[in-house]
Design a protein around this motif. Structure first.
Motif, PDB file in Angstrom:
ATOM      1  N   GLY A 272      -3.376  -4.900  -1.478  1.00 19.91           N
ATOM      2  CA  GLY A 272      -1.957  -5.009  -1.158  1.00 19.91           C
ATOM      3  C   GLY A 272      -1.600  -6.439  -0.784  1.00 19.91           C
TER       4      GLY A 272
ATOM      5  N   LYS B  12      -1.630  -4.622  -5.789  1.00 17.28           N
ATOM      6  CA  LYS B  12      -1.109  -3.254  -5.666  1.00 17.28           C
ATOM      7  C   LYS B  12       0.405  -3.320  -5.567  1.00 17.28           C
TER       8      LYS B  12
ATOM      9  N   ASP C 277     -10.876  -1.762  -3.934  1.00 18.70           N
ATOM     10  CA  ASP C 277      -9.889  -2.304  -3.001  1.00 18.70           C
ATOM     11  C   ASP C 277     -10.617  -3.309  -2.097  1.00 18.70           C
TER      12      ASP C 277
ATOM     13  N   ASN D 263       0.827  -1.202   0.000  1.00 20.01           N
ATOM     14  CA  ASN D 263       0.000   0.000   0.000  1.00 20.01           C
ATOM     15  C   ASN D 263       0.861   1.252   0.000  1.00 20.01           C
TER      16      ASN D 263
END
Lengths: 489, 117
Positions: free
Chosen positions: B87, B105, B57, A308
């Protein structure tokens, strides 16, 4: 010429000879030819026996013994005990034997003692000796004339038995105090023969010994553990459980507890080959398993944070540059950040400590999706975090360059990517080669080159062991680095 | 542009990434509709029947996560194409319907472009 009246003293080895030469007239018994018949019979029997024997005779308890008995006596006792009075010879242990002799002499019958400690003074020092012995009455005209002792020095046997008992106790204590859980099950119904402290702790301090597994730990039945025991009992094949989950509930009121166990069920074979039971041994590894699960969770969270953060950095960079840079620059930047992120994926597999070179290479090829144009060969090798990131970024730059200008820019070009480990006197060295073929003619770039070319020239461990050759048929790059340095960095 | 532009609902709780993704989609010539969480995304879906794509997401700082949002969209607006990002390398793969594509990601503009076209 033997006197027929003392024939009963014939034979008997050393003691026979001593008996014959002894001056009996100085004793209350007088000369042997005057001794009563029952004493003669007993003495003859004693002298000719290989069994240790001893006689106390008359109110003075005058003593006789044979060669076998003499073996149990030291110089402090023998030969002066022959013909002496019992109380004088055995003064030290009179409290033990006195009452027994008195019992027999007074017509109270016989005595029998097994492995009794009767310390004696063989060599001037008191010595612990264990005896198995009996006192029997010797008849004298319907009265009791004396005591016959038939005995055996069983000290050796006694000490052996004691040592065995102590050893057994020691093993039992080790079994009881072992950190792992241990239980012995017997028979087809798996009856608990024993269960150590760790086992009883595991099952919630339940009383299991004497009960079957089905009775003692009923919740194990539906979880398949009795079935496993049955199989071990019938086949004799051991069962090894690793990180096996069991839900235990000591009683209805307590909440069920989950345990992860490493354990073995081992069939116990009798000497004739039949199976008589099952040996259960193992460790409660619940804490390890939970710690691993927590670590896994932390790792996943860390991975999420890293990726992230990279996505955020990418967002900031593109937002910053969008007004001043063209699409090509933006594309190069974002692709580099994605390559860096993919290198982290390879590292996370080993808790961020290392990654396999095969995985790094495969991941890079997957990203560009032109697998059919690659020939990849090389062994597995663990790389440290820095080397992992270096290799991933170098491969990214070589790929990008090949797509733009090199072998992958032509329809027919292909790339050979191979590595091997070379043994050197200073240690193993990784040699990695990138060979392009079938692309347009290669022209050496002008100037020092951009970021990609600088990165490649730094090499795998930053020491610059790189050979780039702009062969007209295709770019060739050879990189070298010590294996030890790659794993460390 | 041979086809009409896509209308992409972008759901992302990290504002910088949301901003950049919206920018990237618009730069590719499409329309982006930003939402900071799944509740707002659902409201937008009800108000904007022109939405053709959902880009979400997984972790959304909200009681509904991206996977649940995707399931709701599959049920009520089956015509909308969905792409999930995270992520995490494999975001609770068991919960992710096999026909929904997944993009780790960080991602590039080319990857979004490939999905939209």
């Amino acid at each position: 010429m033997a006197d027929t009246r003392v024939l009963f003293l014939e034979g008997g080895g050393e003691m026979g000879a001593l008996m014959r030469s002894h001056d009996w007239s100085a004793t209350p018994l007088g000369s042997p030819d005057t001794w009563p018949q029952s004493l003669r019979v007993t003495i003859r029997l004693m002298l000719n026996s290989q069994h240790p024997m001893f006689i106390w005779w008359g109110p003075e308890l005058i003593q006789f013994y044979n060669d076998a008995y003499r073996q149990t006596m030291g110089p402090a006792m023998h030969p002066k005990a022959l013909g002496a009075r019992g109380r004088e010879t055995w003064e030290d242990i009179w409290p033990i034997i006195g009452p027994q002799i008195e019992l027999v002499m007074s017509g109270g019958g016989a005595t029998w003692n097994v492995e009794q400690l009767v310390p004696i003074n063989r060599d001037g020092e008191p010595e612990n000796v264990w005896w198995t012995y009996g006192y029997s009455p010797i008849d004298l005209d319907g009265e009791i004339g004396g005591v016959l002792v038939v005995c055996n020095d069983v000290t050796e046997q006694h000490l052996r038995t004691e040592a065995y008992k102590n050893e057994t106790l020691r093993i039992a204590r080790q079994f009881e105090e072992a950190p792992g859980f241990i239980a012995m099950l017997s028979g087809p119904d798996h009856i608990f023969q024993s269960a150590n402290a760790a086992y009883r702790q595991l099952v919630g301090l339940r009383d299991v010994v004497g009960k079957s597994v089905r009775e003692a730990v009923p919740e194990a039945v539906d979880q398949g553990f009795v079935e496993l025991l049955d199989k071990v009992y019938t086949t004799g094949q051991p069962f090894v459980g690793r990180r096996t989950l069991i839900r235990l509930q000591p009683d209805h009121d307590s909440p069920p507890e989950d345990h992860y166990l490493d354990f073995i069920y081992q069939a116990v074979h009798e000497p004739n080959g039949t199976i008589s039971g099952i040996f259960v041994e193992g460790q409660d590894v619940t804490e390890h398993v939970l710690a691993e699960q927590r670590l896994e969770l932390v790792n996943r969270e860390l991975q999420h944070r890293v990726k992230n953060t990279l996505a955020t950095v990418q967002a900031i960079a593109t937002q910053t540059l969008r007004s001043v840079a063209d699409d090509e620059v933006m594309k190069t930047l974002t692709q580099r950040i994605v390559a860096l992120s993919r290198a982290h994926d390879a590292l996370i597999q080993h808790n961020w400590t290392s990654a396999d070179i095969v995985r790094i290479v495969e991941s890079a090829i997957d990203n560009f999706g032109m697998r059919e144009r690659f020939t990849v060969t090389g062994p597995s090798l663990e790389l440290g975090p820095n080397a992992t990131l270096s290799l991933a970024m170098i491969l990214h730059e070589l790929f990008t360059n090949a797509i733009k200008y090199g072998a992958l820019s032509a329809e027919t070009g292909w790339i050979t990517l191979c590595w091997e480990i070379e043994g050197k006197s200073a240690g193993d060295e990784l040699v990695l080669q990138w060979l392009e073929e079938g692309g347009p003619e290669v022209v050496r770039p002008e100037g020092g080159g951009g970021f990609g070319s600088k990165l490649v020239n730094m090499g795998l461990d930053g020491t610059g062991e790189v050979l780039q050759s702009y062969d007209p048929s295709g770019l060739r790059v050879e990189m070298r680095a010590p294996v030890a340095a790659l794993l460390r960095s | 542009m041979t086809r009409p532009p896509a209308v992409v609902l972008v759901v992302e709780d990290e504002t910088l990434i949301l901003l950049d993704t919206v920018d990237c989609i618009e730069h590719l010539g499409h329309v982006a509709v930003p939402a900071i969480d799944a509740r707002r995304a659902l409201e937008l879906l009800k108000r904007r029947p022109d939405i053709t794509h959902l880009f979400t997401d997984v972790n959304l700082r909200c009681d509904i996560d991206g996977i649940e949002l995707a399931a709701a969209v599959q049920a009520h607006w089956p015509h909308i194409s969905i792409l999930i990002t995270s992520g995490h390398m494999l975001p609770a793969t068991a919960r992710l319907a096999s026909d929904i594509p997944f993009l780790p990601k960080p991602y590039t503009a080319e990857q979004i472009q490939a999905w939209l076209e």
